[in-house]
Design an enzyme around this catalytic site. Sequence first.
Site, PDB file in Angstrom:
ATOM      1  N   HIS A  34     -24.415  25.606  -8.928  1.00  0.00           N
ATOM      2  CA  HIS A  34     -22.930  26.072  -8.324  1.00  0.00           C
ATOM      3  C   HIS A  34     -22.225  24.825  -8.596  1.00  0.00           C
ATOM      4  O   HIS A  34     -22.820  23.666  -9.250  1.00  0.00           O
ATOM      5  CB  HIS A  34     -23.009  26.200  -6.840  1.00  0.00           C
ATOM      6  CG  HIS A  34     -23.726  25.288  -5.928  1.00  0.00           C
ATOM      7  ND1 HIS A  34     -23.526  23.895  -5.985  1.00  0.00           N
ATOM      8  CD2 HIS A  34     -24.946  25.525  -5.455  1.00  0.00           C
ATOM      9  CE1 HIS A  34     -24.346  23.176  -5.012  1.00  0.00           C
ATOM     10  NE2 HIS A  34     -25.228  24.107  -4.823  1.00  0.00           N
ATOM     11  N   HIS A  37     -23.959  21.278  -8.477  1.00  0.00           N
ATOM     12  CA  HIS A  37     -24.641  20.958  -9.359  1.00  0.00           C
ATOM     13  C   HIS A  37     -24.006  20.425 -10.399  1.00  0.00           C
ATOM     14  O   HIS A  37     -24.254  19.464 -11.243  1.00  0.00           O
ATOM     15  CB  HIS A  37     -25.578  22.119  -9.754  1.00  0.00           C
ATOM     16  CG  HIS A  37     -26.685  22.460  -8.691  1.00  0.00           C
ATOM     17  ND1 HIS A  37     -26.543  23.451  -7.894  1.00  0.00           N
ATOM     18  CD2 HIS A  37     -27.609  21.808  -7.868  1.00  0.00           C
ATOM     19  CE1 HIS A  37     -27.497  23.648  -7.098  1.00  0.00           C
ATOM     20  NE2 HIS A  37     -28.058  22.607  -7.084  1.00  0.00           N
ATOM     21  N   GLN A  61     -42.053  22.176  -1.233  1.00  0.00           N
ATOM     22  CA  GLN A  61     -40.931  21.670  -0.272  1.00  0.00           C
ATOM     23  C   GLN A  61     -40.559  22.609   0.565  1.00  0.00           C
ATOM     24  O   GLN A  61     -39.689  22.494   1.501  1.00  0.00           O
ATOM     25  CB  GLN A  61     -39.885  20.933  -0.845  1.00  0.00           C
ATOM     26  CG  GLN A  61     -38.811  21.699  -1.696  1.00  0.00           C
ATOM     27  CD  GLN A  61     -38.074  21.093  -2.460  1.00  0.00           C
ATOM     28  OE1 GLN A  61     -38.306  20.481  -3.579  1.00  0.00           O
ATOM     29  NE2 GLN A  61     -36.530  21.032  -2.139  1.00  0.00           N
ATOM     30  N   GLY A 147     -27.017  14.703  -5.101  1.00  0.00           N
ATOM     31  CA  GLY A 147     -25.781  15.036  -4.188  1.00  0.00           C
ATOM     32  C   GLY A 147     -25.848  14.378  -2.798  1.00  0.00           C
ATOM     33  O   GLY A 147     -26.785  14.356  -1.932  1.00  0.00           O
ATOM     34  N   GLN A 148     -24.750  13.928  -2.321  1.00  0.00           N
ATOM     35  CA  GLN A 148     -24.670  13.460  -0.905  1.00  0.00           C
ATOM     36  C   GLN A 148     -24.745  14.689  -0.007  1.00  0.00           C
ATOM     37  O   GLN A 148     -25.081  14.312   1.185  1.00  0.00           O
ATOM     38  CB  GLN A 148     -23.128  12.842  -0.943  1.00  0.00           C
ATOM     39  CG  GLN A 148     -22.766  12.396   0.578  1.00  0.00           C
ATOM     40  CD  GLN A 148     -23.808  11.421   1.179  1.00  0.00           C
ATOM     41  OE1 GLN A 148     -24.540  10.511   0.329  1.00  0.00           O
ATOM     42  NE2 GLN A 148     -24.083  11.419   2.299  1.00  0.00           N
ATOM     43  N   ASP A 150     -27.374  16.459   0.428  1.00  0.00           N
ATOM     44  CA  ASP A 150     -28.450  16.333   1.001  1.00  0.00           C
ATOM     45  C   ASP A 150     -28.590  14.856   1.248  1.00  0.00           C
ATOM     46  O   ASP A 150     -29.441  14.018   0.634  1.00  0.00           O
ATOM     47  CB  ASP A 150     -29.525  16.966   0.128  1.00  0.00           C
ATOM     48  CG  ASP A 150     -29.418  18.278  -0.231  1.00  0.00           C
ATOM     49  OD1 ASP A 150     -29.751  19.061   0.691  1.00  0.00           O
ATOM     50  OD2 ASP A 150     -29.206  18.755  -1.368  1.00  0.00           O
ATOM     51  N   GLN A 153     -32.229  13.440   2.034  1.00  0.00           N
ATOM     52  CA  GLN A 153     -33.120  13.495   0.363  1.00  0.00           C
ATOM     53  C   GLN A 153     -32.581  12.300  -0.193  1.00  0.00           C
ATOM     54  O   GLN A 153     -33.402  11.739  -0.834  1.00  0.00           O
ATOM     55  CB  GLN A 153     -32.784  14.881  -0.038  1.00  0.00           C
ATOM     56  CG  GLN A 153     -33.301  14.769  -1.593  1.00  0.00           C
ATOM     57  CD  GLN A 153     -33.010  16.193  -2.083  1.00  0.00           C
ATOM     58  OE1 GLN A 153     -34.194  17.029  -1.654  1.00  0.00           O
ATOM     59  NE2 GLN A 153     -32.216  16.314  -2.938  1.00  0.00           N
ATOM     60  N   ARG A 187     -27.855  28.344  -0.511  1.00  0.00           N
ATOM     61  CA  ARG A 187     -28.034  29.228   0.332  1.00  0.00           C
ATOM     62  C   ARG A 187     -27.045  29.943   0.882  1.00  0.00           C
ATOM     63  O   ARG A 187     -27.104  30.567   1.793  1.00  0.00           O
ATOM     64  CB  ARG A 187     -29.056  28.188   1.647  1.00  0.00           C
ATOM     65  CG  ARG A 187     -30.421  28.009   1.093  1.00  0.00           C
ATOM     66  CD  ARG A 187     -31.252  27.497   2.070  1.00  0.00           C
ATOM     67  NE  ARG A 187     -32.743  27.234   1.933  1.00  0.00           N
ATOM     68  CZ  ARG A 187     -33.230  26.258   1.496  1.00  0.00           C
ATOM     69  NH1 ARG A 187     -32.523  25.099   1.259  1.00  0.00           N
ATOM     70  NH2 ARG A 187     -34.515  26.154   1.114  1.00  0.00           N
TER      71      ARG A 187
HETATM   72  O1  PAF Z   1     -32.080  18.954  -3.964  1.00  0.00           O
HETATM   73  C1  PAF Z   1     -33.035  19.817  -4.649  1.00  0.00           C
HETATM   74  O2  PAF Z   1     -32.488  20.760  -5.060  1.00  0.00           O
HETATM   75  C2  PAF Z   1     -34.306  19.697  -4.613  1.00  0.00           C
HETATM   76  O3  PAF Z   1     -34.929  18.953  -3.315  1.00  0.00           O
HETATM   77  C3  PAF Z   1     -34.806  18.726  -5.563  1.00  0.00           C
HETATM   78  C4  PAF Z   1     -34.498  17.199  -5.553  1.00  0.00           C
HETATM   79  C5  PAF Z   1     -34.339  19.293  -6.972  1.00  0.00           C
HETATM   80  C6  PAF Z   1     -36.133  18.639  -5.489  1.00  0.00           C
HETATM   81  O4  PAF Z   1     -37.085  19.775  -5.691  1.00  0.00           O
END
Ligand code: PAF
Length: 286
Positions: A34, A37, A61, A147-148, A150, A153, A187
């Site tokens: 989207h 990205h 994950q 991306g911020q 997440d 992450q 999502r």
């Molecule tokens: O943020 C995501 O889309 C996923 O967690 C990633 C970093 C591609 C790892 O699978």
Amino acid sequence: MLTLHTIAELRAELGQARRAGRRIGLVPTMGALHAGHRSLIRAARGQCEVVVVSIFVNPTQFGPAEDFERYPRPLEKDLDACRAEGVDVAFCPSVEEVYPAGEVTRVTVSRLTEVLCGPCRPGHFEGVTTVVAKLINMVQPDVMYLGQKDAQQAVVLGRMVRDLRLPVDVVVCPTVREPDGLALSSRNAYLDAAQRRQATSLYAALTAARERIERGERDSAVLVEGMRRRIEGAGPCVIEYISIVDAEDLSARSRLSGRCLMALAVRIGATRLIDNVVLDVPECAR
Ligand code: PAF
């Protein structure tokens, strides 16, 4: 644009670029691309000579009750989006290519993964760190773009890169939002019309909290309670957490000062949404 499926093809292709001293940028994704990205890809395109987008729905994950099977996989559309953004290589490995038969290795980042989303999604971050360590090893990029949206992450992966001394810079790009504030997420497609309207309450609550902080509020509990009331007032939902933590080490903050991360996770129907705001909070005599 090349679409590659194996590590051997990827290494052959990128080896030449690396030897020629060309800067390689990696945007790791699970597809269903989207505008969020696309903003990462544009950042990479602006700073790197070779842009690699990985498209891989990473099974490790996802928890057993999560949406791995139904996670959207519009590969042709994703490849079109990559082409439109001038991506050089779309890397789309199979599960077997990433996780060879008999594999037993995981990459674990402790403490930072034990807060916020960690307790609600056991094993999730281990899956993320494992796959991203593998992708970094496969692509050997100079820069990786995250991306911020997440936020946790990004903090966890930044720590992993520093701790493992991986030779890659991590660039974190701002969250991209719909005009009504909803953070873009693959999502969001799961939400029906009413849930979609309700979902705007997440960013509205974060924004209201930020305004209270700007007016001088520094008490975390007061701010969290305000956000909770606003989100619950918008309709039926399950709040997994609303937290205010240090933006770098994710430790809890009862009084706000310095760089703070306000983060939340809310389930609306079966859809789990996350959002966050980072802000620099000056000391305040109130
Ligand atoms: O943020 C995501 O889309 C996923 O967690 C990633 C970093 C591609 C790892 O699978």
